[in-house]
Design an enzyme around this catalytic site. Sequence first.
Site, short mmCIF file in Angstrom:
data_model
loop_
_atom_site.label_atom_id
_atom_site.label_comp_id
_atom_site.label_asym_id
_atom_site.label_seq_id
_atom_site.Cartn_x
_atom_site.Cartn_y
_atom_site.Cartn_z
N CYS A 47 0.83 -1.21 0.00
CA CYS A 47 0.00 0.00 0.00
C CYS A 47 0.86 1.25 0.00
O CYS A 47 0.53 2.26 -0.65
CB CYS A 47 -0.92 0.02 1.22
SG CYS A 47 -1.99 -1.40 1.35
C1 BEZ Z 1 0.52 -4.52 1.75
O1 BEZ Z 1 -0.01 -3.50 1.38
O2 BEZ Z 1 1.73 -4.66 1.77
C2 BEZ Z 1 -0.31 -5.67 2.23
C3 BEZ Z 1 -1.53 -5.43 2.83
C4 BEZ Z 1 -2.27 -6.49 3.28
C5 BEZ Z 1 -1.81 -7.79 3.10
C6 BEZ Z 1 -0.61 -8.01 2.46
C7 BEZ Z 1 0.15 -6.94 2.01
#
Ligand code: BEZ
Length: 213
Positions: free
Chosen positions: A46
């Site tokens: 994210c």
């Molecule tokens: C991420 O944004 O890195 C992420 C968010 C939720 C689960 C796995 C990765």
Amino acid sequence: MKSIRLGDVAPDFTAKSTEGEINFHDWLGDSWGVLFSHPADYTPVCTTELGTVAKYKSEFEKRNVKVVALSVDGLESHQGWVKDINETQNTTVNFPIIADEDRKVSVLYDMIHPNADSQHTVRSVFVIAPDKTVKLMITYPASTGRNFDELLRVIDSLQLTMYQKVATPANWVSGEDCVIVPAVTNEEIPELFPKGYTELKPYLRMTPQPDAN
Ligand code: BEZ
């Protein structure tokens, strides 16, 4: 909850965001809109996504598109995380992030897919036209960061095909040849497509992109 389909009016809502309270339809005004959710603040994928969107601001502006992100985390969390995004992605977050702690918007837009994750939003993307209708929906899993070049590519196609009687073929990018829609007769082509056309099959007629130089 009624599921959203292409052509539906994007549900309106009022929500807290990092840029103040947003009434979605008023905030969109006459612009196109992108509403995209991410699973959680302070997560690696994210962080890269929101940094990328910040860097693409001018590309969205060129296309008259306003972008707003969303997660079910709170405003304080968003504000702290924005500092990390700016630092690690070498940018300045320049669009609002909705704090959807009560999941009101997430539920309205069906962004929580319980069999994938019961608590967090998946990576949903909605493209909304100036008439507030939904033109595109894409859903990615938490594990896969989005391709924002693809999002711009689709917006280019949506904006072109809204005004010209063409559709865009596989892997098309702006500037490449387009498909003449089947409803156009060969007799209408010289007036509509003065650049000419190639008929590969009666149902497969290609023309240079009408509004490109
Ligand atoms: C991420 O944004 O890195 C992420 C968010 C939720 C689960 C796995 C990765």
